[in-house]
Write an enzyme that holds these catalytic residues in place. Structure first.
Site, PDB file in Angstrom:
ATOM      1  N   ARG A 139       0.852  -1.198   0.000  1.00 16.28           N
ATOM      2  CA  ARG A 139       0.000   0.000   0.000  1.00 16.28           C
ATOM      3  C   ARG A 139       0.884   1.243   0.000  1.00 16.28           C
ATOM      4  NH1 ARG A 139      -4.987  -0.119   4.260  1.00 16.28           N
ATOM      5  NH2 ARG A 139      -3.322   0.106   5.776  1.00 16.28           N
ATOM      6  N   CYS A 314     -36.250   1.555   0.379  1.00 23.12           N
ATOM      7  CA  CYS A 314     -36.285   2.859  -0.290  1.00 23.12           C
ATOM      8  C   CYS A 314     -35.136   3.720   0.223  1.00 23.12           C
ATOM      9  CB  CYS A 314     -37.600   3.576  -0.025  1.00 23.12           C
ATOM     10  SG  CYS A 314     -39.054   2.559  -0.326  1.00 23.12           S
TER      11      CYS A 314
HETATM   12  N1  PMH Z   1      -2.981   0.282  11.354  1.00 29.70           N
HETATM   13  C1  PMH Z   1      -3.243   0.602  10.078  1.00 29.70           C
HETATM   14  C2  PMH Z   1      -2.154   1.197   9.253  1.00 29.70           C
HETATM   15  C3  PMH Z   1      -4.502   0.350   9.544  1.00 29.70           C
HETATM   16  O1  PMH Z   1      -4.735   0.657   8.258  1.00 29.70           O
HETATM   17  C4  PMH Z   1      -5.494  -0.255  10.366  1.00 29.70           C
HETATM   18  C5  PMH Z   1      -6.847  -0.619   9.849  1.00 29.70           C
HETATM   19  C6  PMH Z   1      -5.169  -0.561  11.691  1.00 29.70           C
HETATM   20  C7  PMH Z   1      -3.904  -0.288  12.145  1.00 29.70           C
HETATM   21  C8  PMH Z   1      -6.138  -1.213  12.626  1.00 29.70           C
HETATM   22  O2  PMH Z   1      -6.466  -2.489  12.197  1.00 29.70           O
HETATM   23  P1  PMH Z   1      -7.590  -3.350  12.935  1.00 29.70           P
HETATM   24  O3  PMH Z   1      -8.856  -2.565  12.789  1.00 29.70           O
HETATM   25  O4  PMH Z   1      -7.634  -4.620  12.187  1.00 29.70           O
HETATM   26  O5  PMH Z   1      -7.176  -3.465  14.343  1.00 29.70           O
HETATM   27  N2  PMH Z   1      -7.097  -0.324   8.518  1.00 29.70           N
HETATM   28  C9  PMH Z   1      -8.058  -0.854   7.761  1.00 29.70           C
HETATM   29  C10 PMH Z   1      -8.164  -0.591   6.404  1.00 29.70           C
HETATM   30  O6  PMH Z   1      -7.383   0.228   5.779  1.00 29.70           O
HETATM   31  N3  PMH Z   1      -9.143  -1.288   5.877  1.00 29.70           N
HETATM   32  O7  PMH Z   1      -9.675  -2.008   6.850  1.00 29.70           O
HETATM   33  C11 PMH Z   1      -9.024  -1.766   8.023  1.00 29.70           C
END
Ligand code: PMH
Length: 387
Positions: A139, A314
């Site tokens: 990412r 709706c």
């Molecule tokens: N750290 C980062 C960089 C994240 O993107 C997320 C969650 C967390 C920690 C926390 O993860 P958890 O909720 O599993 O504990 N991010 C996302 C995301 O980008 N899509 O779904 C969860």
């Protein structure tokens, strides 16, 4: 005109803050004393409300907050939050001035970005940064030792920037197959080996890793979904070290109840037809609230019993089939407990063929969030439930 302190619709979200506090406290107990909790409150606290979740998490043992964007961090500052806040996503170089002004920690992962940001950094102030490593999420993040060495060097050469943390993010910590997770953890260790001066925070655990793998703790964990009382994935439900307490409920009220004759139709397309004399109730929630059309057929709770949504959903309303006459004003629970019945966030996620994370996030901001503490609705400046 909408008077401040009230809302005028019979649909609302209820967040049980005691559940949030308990979940954070349970994780805190699980962690060694030197491991901090970074409470992830991005996306308006996963749809639960950023401010109240942040306050509850901080009171229960979290010491840092994390959001996705600078806007979310500034919003928390403007609501009075003084705890450290990390922006996990990319911040534009020109916005570093704002980060310094609001004392917000930002994530850095490109050498070119550092050079661009340097022309915006105010003198005699320090921008706090965490470096993001991409160990397999694909990412954002630094991917090689050479890039990391150059980035650390470049930041260290500028007194206006300080490296407070280094982190990465797992792609599969919630899966039973641990191969990819272990590869990521090994790569994280390997990349860290070129960092001579260890910053204050090294962190990589999301909820799943925090609940399952002490080897990922370093000195901080980023806690998101588990704080809200939801399991990171159904596969690891049986591995949880303590029960999670689901904080999110969605409620509405019957605003119209009528008897249909056999053959009468319901909603757009006239696709539902009464098979006999039937009691049909209308509730004021629809796809513009995030209660999307795919939820047709989903059950809701009325008088502690499951009843189905009938006909198409709706934009602002949908209809339910009642077992008998039920008075207007009766509470309908779409997510949460009612008497001995429970509709979980997971049940809705399953119906939508998605993950539980998505469900509270897509309940739109048109639905007011109310907060419960000690079993009672907390009276807040922003919302009171009209009797
Ligand atoms: N750290 C980062 C960089 C994240 O993107 C997320 C969650 C967390 C920690 C926390 O993860 P958890 O909720 O599993 O504990 N991010 C996302 C995301 O980008 N899509 O779904 C969860």
């Amino acid at each position: 005109m909408q008077e401040q302190g009230f809302f005028y619709r019979d649909t609302w979200v209820e967040i049980d803050l005691d559940c949030i506090s308990e979940n954070v406290a349970s994780v805190k107990k699980l962690l060694p004393e030197n491991v901090d909790i970074i409470a992830v409150v991005k996306a308006n606290g996963y749809g639960h409300g950023d401010l109240k979740v942040a306050e509850s998490a901080l009171n229960a043992g979290a010491s840092y907050l994390a959001v996705a964007f600078m806007d979310e961090a500034i919003a928390l500052r403007n609501k009075g939050i003084q705890a450290p806040i990390l922006v996990l996503g990319a911040t534009r170089p020109e916005d570093v001035e704002l980060a310094v002004k609001f004392d917000i920690t930002i994530t850095v992962f490109q050498l070119e970005w550092v050079k661009a940001a340097q022309s915006y950094l105010p003198p005699d102030k320090v921008l706090t940064v965490h470096i993001k490593l991409d160990t397999g999420m694909g990412r954002i993040g630094i991917r090689t030792k050479d890039e990391l060495t150059a980035l650390v060097q470049s930041i260290s050469n500028d007194d206006r920037m300080a490296i407070e943390g280094i982190f990465t993010h797992f792609a599969t910590a919630d899966e039973l197959d641990l191969q990819y997770f272990e590869k990521q953890l090994d790569l994280f260790h390997d990349l860290l080996s070129v960092v001579k001066e260890r910053p204050k925070y090294i962190h990589c655990s999301n909820s799943a890793a925090s609940l399952r793998f002490p080897s990922t703790y370093f000195n901080a964990v980023r806690l998101g979904i588990a704080m809200y009382g939801l399991t990171p994935s159904p596969e690891i439900e049986h591995e949880l070290p303590f029960p999670l307490k689901e904080a999110f409920s969605l409620r509405s009220r019957l605003v119209h109840v009528k008897k249909l004759d056999k053959g009468d139709k319901v909603s757009y397309g006239a696709t539902y037809e009464a098979e006999e004399e039937e009691w049909i109730g209308t509730i004021p929630i629809g796809y513009a609230d995030g209660w999307i059309r795919r939820l047709q057929g989903q059950e809701v709770l009325v008088e502690g019993r499951r009843v189905p949504i009938v006909g198409r959903i709706c934009m602002d309303q949908c209809m339910v089939k009642l077992p008998h006459f039920v008075p207007v004003g009766t509470t309908v629970t779409l997510i949460g407990k009612q008497s001995n019945e429970f509709i979980s966030v997971n049940e809705i996620a399953q119906k939508l063929e998605t993950i539980n994370y998505e469900v509270p996030c897509i309940i739109s901001s048109r639905v007011p969030r109310l907060y419960k503490k000690g079993g009672k609705i907390v009276v807040l400046k922003n919302y009171l439930l009209p009797e």
